[in-house]
Write a protein that holds these residues in place. Structure first.
Motif, short mmCIF file in Angstrom:
data_model
loop_
_atom_site.label_atom_id
_atom_site.label_comp_id
_atom_site.label_asym_id
_atom_site.label_seq_id
_atom_site.Cartn_x
_atom_site.Cartn_y
_atom_site.Cartn_z
N LYS A 255 0.82 -1.22 0.00
CA LYS A 255 0.00 0.00 0.00
C LYS A 255 0.85 1.27 0.00
O LYS A 255 1.70 1.46 0.88
N VAL A 256 0.57 2.11 -0.96
CA VAL A 256 1.32 3.35 -1.14
C VAL A 256 0.73 4.49 -0.31
O VAL A 256 1.44 5.20 0.40
N HIS A 257 -0.59 4.69 -0.42
CA HIS A 257 -1.24 5.82 0.28
C HIS A 257 -1.71 5.36 1.65
O HIS A 257 -2.76 4.72 1.76
N LEU A 258 -0.91 5.67 2.68
CA LEU A 258 -1.27 5.27 4.04
C LEU A 258 -2.01 6.41 4.71
O LEU A 258 -1.43 7.49 4.93
N PRO A 259 -3.28 6.24 5.05
CA PRO A 259 -4.01 7.33 5.69
C PRO A 259 -3.72 7.39 7.19
O PRO A 259 -3.05 6.52 7.74
N GLY A 260 -4.28 8.41 7.84
CA GLY A 260 -4.23 8.47 9.30
C GLY A 260 -3.01 9.22 9.82
O GLY A 260 -2.54 10.16 9.19
N HIS A 261 -2.47 8.77 10.93
CA HIS A 261 -1.50 9.56 11.70
C HIS A 261 -0.55 8.63 12.45
O HIS A 261 -0.78 7.41 12.50
N VAL A 262 0.49 9.24 13.07
CA VAL A 262 1.54 8.45 13.72
C VAL A 262 1.33 8.38 15.24
O VAL A 262 1.53 7.35 15.87
N GLU B 7 -2.37 3.92 10.72
CA GLU B 7 -1.61 3.23 9.65
C GLU B 7 -0.23 3.83 9.46
O GLU B 7 0.73 3.12 9.16
N LYS B 8 -0.12 5.16 9.62
CA LYS B 8 1.20 5.78 9.43
C LYS B 8 2.16 5.39 10.55
O LYS B 8 3.37 5.56 10.42
N ARG B 9 1.64 4.91 11.67
CA ARG B 9 2.50 4.45 12.76
C ARG B 9 3.02 3.03 12.51
O ARG B 9 4.17 2.72 12.75
N TYR B 10 2.12 2.18 12.03
CA TYR B 10 2.46 0.75 11.98
C TYR B 10 3.00 0.27 10.64
O TYR B 10 3.54 -0.83 10.57
N PHE B 11 2.82 1.05 9.58
CA PHE B 11 3.30 0.62 8.25
C PHE B 11 4.23 1.66 7.65
O PHE B 11 4.11 2.86 7.92
N GLU B 12 5.09 1.17 6.76
CA GLU B 12 5.88 2.07 5.89
C GLU B 12 5.15 2.16 4.55
O GLU B 12 4.50 1.19 4.15
N PRO B 13 5.31 3.28 3.84
CA PRO B 13 4.70 3.35 2.50
C PRO B 13 5.27 2.26 1.60
O PRO B 13 6.46 1.95 1.68
N GLY B 14 4.42 1.70 0.78
CA GLY B 14 4.84 0.62 -0.11
C GLY B 14 5.99 1.03 -1.01
O GLY B 14 6.11 2.19 -1.40
N ASP B 15 6.84 0.05 -1.34
CA ASP B 15 8.05 0.34 -2.11
C ASP B 15 8.04 -0.37 -3.47
O ASP B 15 9.08 -0.47 -4.12
N LEU B 16 6.89 -0.86 -3.89
CA LEU B 16 6.86 -1.64 -5.13
C LEU B 16 6.16 -0.92 -6.28
O LEU B 16 6.17 -1.41 -7.41
N GLY B 17 5.58 0.23 -6.00
CA GLY B 17 4.86 0.97 -7.06
C GLY B 17 3.57 0.26 -7.46
O GLY B 17 3.12 -0.68 -6.79
N PHE B 18 2.97 0.74 -8.55
CA PHE B 18 1.72 0.16 -9.05
C PHE B 18 2.02 -0.65 -10.30
O PHE B 18 2.04 -0.13 -11.41
N LYS B 19 2.29 -1.95 -10.07
CA LYS B 19 2.60 -2.82 -11.22
C LYS B 19 1.32 -3.47 -11.73
O LYS B 19 0.26 -3.37 -11.11
N VAL B 20 1.45 -4.16 -12.86
CA VAL B 20 0.34 -4.98 -13.38
C VAL B 20 0.90 -6.37 -13.71
O VAL B 20 2.10 -6.52 -13.90
N TRP B 21 -0.02 -7.34 -13.76
CA TRP B 21 0.38 -8.73 -14.02
C TRP B 21 -0.45 -9.32 -15.13
O TRP B 21 -1.67 -9.10 -15.18
N ARG B 22 0.21 -10.05 -16.00
CA ARG B 22 -0.51 -10.74 -17.08
C ARG B 22 -0.98 -12.09 -16.56
O ARG B 22 -0.21 -13.03 -16.45
N GLU B 23 -2.24 -12.14 -16.18
CA GLU B 23 -2.85 -13.32 -15.58
C GLU B 23 -4.28 -13.45 -16.08
O GLU B 23 -4.89 -12.44 -16.47
N LEU B 24 -4.83 -14.66 -16.06
CA LEU B 24 -6.24 -14.90 -16.38
C LEU B 24 -6.61 -14.36 -17.76
O LEU B 24 -7.72 -13.89 -17.99
N GLY B 25 -5.62 -14.34 -18.65
CA GLY B 25 -5.88 -13.88 -20.02
C GLY B 25 -5.99 -12.37 -20.13
O GLY B 25 -6.44 -11.85 -21.16
#
Ligand code: CDT
Length: 301
Positions: free
Chosen positions: A123-130, A142-160
């Motif tokens: 998850k990239v957009h973490l709402p809330g507060h620390v 969420e801003k206390r317990y998680f770091e912002p995601g580091d993988l970006g918004f990828k896509v996957w070729r699956e299910l046709g």
């Protein structure tokens, strides 16, 4: 036609005391129902294995590591992966991830029909507060317990087709859909946990909050000519209400299925990925119509 029979598996509340094993049993029951309705992909909520724990404040956040998964599949989730493989059903669900080097993410995975993990999103957009906020009716840490995601918004070729993932608050940001749209996304899978009450604006009713849910998802679908499957965890968790309103939205931005309860509920819809082609080759043909020379501000601040 390229049909994906998608199941939106909304989940009712998960209490603090509920074990992972008990939750996985519920997820398997939803999967069995989805299979009986012909699904070949099932989508579960954000943080599907536990209660929405970021509502609680602890001084020592390491105390919270028991809400996190150190491996996936884990012993508790293995039966879910096995049932998915038995049903030949792809799946998407969210969980709190603790990496071997100590990073904490709000994560979602995508498996193929054999139960193999083929995609991961953090998850990239973490709402809330620390810090604890006395002015709020409830905490959203969420801003206390998680770091912002580091993988970006990828896509996957699956299910046709071309499949993307996002998590909860991401659905309110047009950039989420557009970055995947630019990669040709045809179906975006989004799990969420959204409190029914605005912690900073108590007079805001649940209807307005459900409207913003629909508005965000329908706009993202239409403006990128993609299917969007948005699936909530709902009901009262340890005294804290979350809204339901899980949705399947077509590439015109129209709702084709919507949950009516705040409990475990399965919606199944046959989504034709070819229905994305018209929008992608006409009004939202990005290569022909975007004017990126005017968009610099979006990424410069
Ligand atoms: N889980 C999550 O991201 N929930 C948020 C609530 C925002 S209120 C701080 C949402 O956007 O639905």
């Amino acid at each position: 036609m390229r049909i994906v029979n998608v199941a939106a598996a909304q989940m009712g509340p998960i209490q603090k005391a509920d074990s992972r094993e008990a939750v996985v049993k519920r997820m398997i029951a939803l999967m069995d129902e989805a299979k009986a309705k012909g699904a070949d992909l099932i989508v579960y909520p954000e943080l599907a294995l536990t209660t929405f724990f970021p509502r609680w404040y602890v001084e020592d956040r390491a105390e919270f590591d028991n809400w996190f998964e150190r491996e996936m599949p884990s012993a508790a989730t293995k039966p879910l992966f096995e049932r998915a493989a038995q049903h030949q059903m792809a799946m998407n669900f969210g969980y709190a991830e603790l990496t071997p080097d100590g990073h904490h993410f709000n994560t979602a995975i995508l498996t193929d029909k054999s139960g193999k993990i083929v995609g991961k999103y953090r998850k990239v957009h973490l709402p809330g507060h620390v810090e604890y906020d006395t002015k709020r009716s409830h905490q959203h840490l969420e801003k206390r317990y998680f770091e912002p995601g580091d993988l970006g918004f990828k896509v996957w070729r699956e299910l046709g087709g071309i499949i993307g993932m996002a998590i909860c608050n991401d659905r309110r940001w047009p950039e989420t859909y557009r970055v995947m749209g630019l990669q040709g996304v045809e179906m975006v899978l989004i799990g969420y946990n959204t409190p029914s009450v605005n912690a900073e604006k108590s007079e805001e009713g649940i209807e307005k909050r459900l409207f913003h849910n629909r508005l965000s998802v329908q706009a993202g679908a239409y403006q990128n000519s993609t299917w969007v499957v948005a699936v909530g965890k709902a009901g009262v968790e340890d005294g804290h209400p979350l809204f339901g309103g899980s949705l399947i939205v077509d590439p015109n931005g129209e709702i084709v299925a919507e949950a009516r309860t705040e409990d475990d509920e399965v919606l199944v819809h046959a989504c034709d990925l070819d229905a994305t082609i018209f929008g992608k080759t006409t009004i939202f043909d990005f290569a022909r119509h975007r004017r990126i020379e005017h968009y610099g501000l979006i990424t410069s601040q």
